[in-house]
Motif scaffolding. Structure first.
Motif, PDB file in Angstrom:
ATOM      1  N   THR A 252      -1.412 -66.687  -0.897  1.00 55.45           N
ATOM      2  CA  THR A 252      -0.982 -65.730   0.119  1.00 55.45           C
ATOM      3  C   THR A 252       0.464 -65.983   0.562  1.00 55.45           C
ATOM      4  O   THR A 252       1.260 -65.053   0.655  1.00 55.45           O
ATOM      5  CB  THR A 252      -1.908 -65.804   1.348  1.00 55.45           C
TER       6      THR A 252
ATOM      7  N   HIS B 248      -5.710 -61.593   5.944  1.00 57.30           N
ATOM      8  CA  HIS B 248      -4.306 -61.642   5.518  1.00 57.30           C
ATOM      9  C   HIS B 248      -3.380 -61.209   6.648  1.00 57.30           C
ATOM     10  O   HIS B 248      -2.331 -61.818   6.865  1.00 57.30           O
ATOM     11  CB  HIS B 248      -4.072 -60.747   4.308  1.00 57.30           C
TER      12      HIS B 248
ATOM     13  N   GLU C 224      -6.969 -60.378  -5.235  1.00 57.55           N
ATOM     14  CA  GLU C 224      -8.249 -60.300  -5.949  1.00 57.55           C
ATOM     15  C   GLU C 224      -8.230 -59.085  -6.865  1.00 57.55           C
ATOM     16  O   GLU C 224      -9.100 -58.214  -6.798  1.00 57.55           O
ATOM     17  CB  GLU C 224      -9.418 -60.197  -4.953  1.00 57.55           C
TER      18      GLU C 224
HETATM   19 MG    MG Z   1      -6.696 -65.488  -1.331  1.00 50.70          MG
END
Ligand code: MG
Ligand code: ADP
Length: 704
Positions: free
Chosen positions: A309, A339, A404
């Motif tokens: 991230t 996030h 993802e």
């Molecule tokens: Mg991740």
């Protein structure tokens, strides 16, 4: 690969339907079609999937008295068959073979179903080591039914090709069919690959390769034939991938970013941790793409918890420094929220605030965000599929990050990048699915790859233990102790197929049982895939905020969820999971500083060996490799949604060298001649057209 008119058989071409081949009529043609053989060419390409080296057949009498451990090949008549159980629960198929010199017992541990394939009276060739099993037993690695009661033993001294066959068309019949046609078909075959490529790979020319594959004098011959077809297959696939990469990067001009050392430098200064050297390296690779005029089309691959991230965030800031917007798309609301929280926290010192665009917002809230995005008032946005809705517009999207990535379809991933209709925004895909290097070339050949192969320091280790029923009470005690110490736990129940009501009931019942009987006074929650997304998110949110202390989950659906306070995971029936999914599950713990514990509770009779191997390593790549050997490579490649990929001849275990070479040659070829328009490559493009559904379309020269 190209057809030519033959002097010997006028009218016969490689395109000729299989129906018109010798020994094939309407009915056989139907059976052949089931095997994917529709034409003469297809028959040639239907090479044996294995061979029996029956070049030296041992008389059974001599084999029987041979040394234990030694390999022997025998040919004999099956005089009896049966299945016997063993103490370990394994069932063994056995048969007794006879020839002029004596009798021998053959046994196949764990393969009772062979009873359906090997019956009394059959003529059987069997090859494998002699072992001790209530006396001496031949345990065949290879075997083939050569014929029935009426058949005579074959002439000795041959390598027997074994073809994939189908009901109604035996291996033996198929072998005969190839025998009849090979002689007339082979002269029609022309080489289609450039000579330099074949030389670089050291592979045989096509006609010779086909000859060797079908009629080898030795196993080495057969391998020469297969390798050529494998190379051809790999190079064609790599060309398709290299072309897809070229189109992704070149069909639209990219944006050339500059590193202004403004936001990125400030983020680095305020980061609560030091970037790992792997993060720095990946970031350098990403920034090199961003600052080049060609679009970025890159995959950032890193094991669970490797810190993808923050790497993506740096890239996003490079875009923002250049007066562009950056968007990060995640597959679920809970992940998008996570996030957004992370980004909000990390960006606070910089005075930047990311927006969150998810489905559950009110219409007015969404409209307001859309307005800010369209006006360019918002430089950074995190969201779900809501980001790719038609009414979402950006003023100037410079970078699309997709977390993802395997959870999105190819079209969905493309949609985000299409939100900038003027320039080609950079694309960065994130994946936590470790993928062995060779396989990555085959699966992601259209992408450039950065690997985060190092975990941040200071992670609590995850210890993995295997416990039986007898330890259950102690395991629960342990969970209670961890919860009392303020920590949280997952209890995972296998529901392989979420439509399986039985499994779901088991998980739901388990949740109730645990709440009432085992953990009274502790908040227990339940999530499973059949729960509506909103309800699931509510439960996940409560778990994240520590309101739920023990979470019963079917598979923890939320790959990527980061709850550092969760330190225990009990996995019920771990034997029902693949090793790679199991690793993803285990990655949910060990995310904080505290030591974490993954407790596998296999069911009665489960094979422990693979679980022990799993428990012994935390290396995702190592586990991916174990997983591959379990499942076979073909399946994994075939499973990639986007991929037209199904390898027939190549084998990643054996052909890593060919794959790497094919990858390099293909990228060079596309760099030199992006549309593969050179006359020498015409047969190659034609073959791509035959093998890939939209192959020709892909290579049509695009204007501009
Ligand atoms: Mg991740
Ligand atoms: P993943 O690669 O699985 O998506 P995340 O990006 O969620 O991993 O990071 C996992 C955790 O590690 C986060 O809590 C993140 O803040 C932390 N982290 C990332 N990089 C570092 C680092 N270099 N040092 C310490 N912690 C880090």
């Amino acid at each position: 690969m190209r057809s030519a008119s033959s002097r010997t058989e006028p009218g016969l071409r490689l395109e000729t339907p299989a129906q018109f081949l010798k020994g094939v009529g309407g009915r056989r043609a139907e059976l052949l079609a089931r095997l994917g053989v529709g034409s003469a060419r297809d028959l040639l390409y239907h090479i044996p999937f294995r061979y029996l080296d029956a070049t030296t057949v041992t008389p059974i009498g001599r084999a029987r008295s041979g040394t234990v451990g030694a390999d022997v090949t025998v040919v004999g008549r099956v005089v009896s068959t049966g299945v016997i159980p063993t103490r370990s629960g394994l069932r063994v198929f056995q048969c007794v073979l006879q020839d002029d010199s004596g009798l021998i017992e053959c046994g196949w541990p764990g393969r009772p179903f062979l009873q359906r394939h090997i019956s009394k009276g059959a003529l059987l060739l069997a090859s494998g080591p002699l072992r001790h099993f209530h006396g001496k037993q031949l345990q065949p690695r290879e075997w083939i039914v050569l014929g029935g009661e009426e058949d005579e033993p074959p002439s000795r001294g041959m390598v027997l090709p074994v073809y994939r066959s189908t009901e109604g068309l035996t291996v033996r019949q198929l072998r005969g069919l190839v025998e009849k046609n090979l002689g007339v078909l082979l002269p029609l075959v022309e080489e289609g690959l450039p000579a330099q490529w074949r030389q670089a790979a050291g592979v045989a020319a096509l006609p010779r390769a086909l000859q060797l594959a079908h009629r080898p004098a030795s196993l080495a011959d057969a391998e020469v034939g297969r390798r050529r077809l494998a190379f051809e297959e790999l190079v064609l696939l790599q060309l398709v991938l290299a072309r897809a990469r070229w189109l992704a990067k070149r069909s639209r001009a990219g944006i050339r970013f500059e590193v202004k050392r403004d936001l990125t430098t400030r983020l680095r200064a305020h980061l609560p941790f030091e970037l790992t050297s792997a993060q720095k390296r990946c970031l350098r690779e990403i920034v090199a793409d961003q600052t080049s005029p060609v679009r970025m089309h890159r995959l950032l691959s890193g094991d669970v918890g490797s810190g993808k991230t923050v790497v993506a965030l740096f890239a996003m800031l490079v875009a923002v420094e250049n007066d562009c917007q950056a968007a990060m798309m995640a597959p679920t609301e809970i992940l998008a929220e996570q996030h957004a929280e992370t980004l909000t926290r990390l960006l606070a010192p910089l005075g930047l605030l990311p927006e969150l665009l998810v489905g559950r917002l009110s219409g007015a809230e969404k409209a307001a965000i859309r307005e800010r995005l369209a006006a360019g008032a918002t430089p950074l946005v995190v969201g779900t599929h809501a980001l790719i809705q038609e009414d979402v517009e950006f003023k100037r999207l410079g970078l699309a990050v997709i977390d993802e990535q395997h959870r999105f379809g190819v079209a969905q991933r493309a949609l985000l990048a299409q939100k900038n209709a003027v320039e080609g925004p950079d694309v960065l895909l994130l994946t936590a699915t470790p993928i062995p290097r060779t396989l990555a070339l085959a699966t992601y050949g259209d992408l450039d790859i950065s690997r985060l192969d190092e975990l941040p320091p200071g992670r609590g280790r995850v210890r993995t233990a295997i416990r039986g029923e007898r330890s259950r009470a102690r395991v629960y005690d342990f969970v209670r102790a961890e919860v009392a110490a303020g920590r949280q736990a997952y209890v995972v129940y296998p529901v392989i197929d979420e439509s399986e009501k039985l499994d779901l009931r088991a998980a739901a019942k388990m949740a109730v049982f645990l709440a009432k009987e085992i953990f009274p006074g502790i908040a227990v929650g339940l999530v499973h895939g059949r729960l509506p997304a909103e309800e699931r998110d509510v439960v996940m949110r409560r778990f994240r905020s520590n309101a739920i202390r023990v979470l019963v989950a079917t598979t923890v659906i939320e790959v990527g969820i980061d709850v550092p306070n969760a330190t225990v995971m009990i996995v019920e029936h771990p034997e029902r999971f693949g090793l790679a999914p199991l690793h993803q599950l285990r990655g949910r713990i060990g995310r904080g500083a505290a030591a974490s514990h993954c407790i596998l509770m296999p069911g009665e009779g489960a094979s422990l060996e693979r679980l022990r191997r799993f428990a012994a390593t935390q290396d995702g790549l190592r586990i991916a490799e174990l997983d591959l050997t379990e499942r076979g490579y073909g399946e994994l490649v075939g499973a990639k949604q986007a991929g037209p990929v199904e390898l027939r001849y190549a084998d990643f275990g054996r052909d890593g060298d060919l794959l790497a070479l094919a990858h390099r040659l293909a990228r060079e070829a596309i760099a030199d001649d992006p549309h593969l328009g050179a006359p020498a490559l015409r047969p190659v493009v034609a073959e791509i057209g035959r093998r890939f559904e939209r192959g020709l379309e892909l290579f049509r020269a695009i204007p501009g």
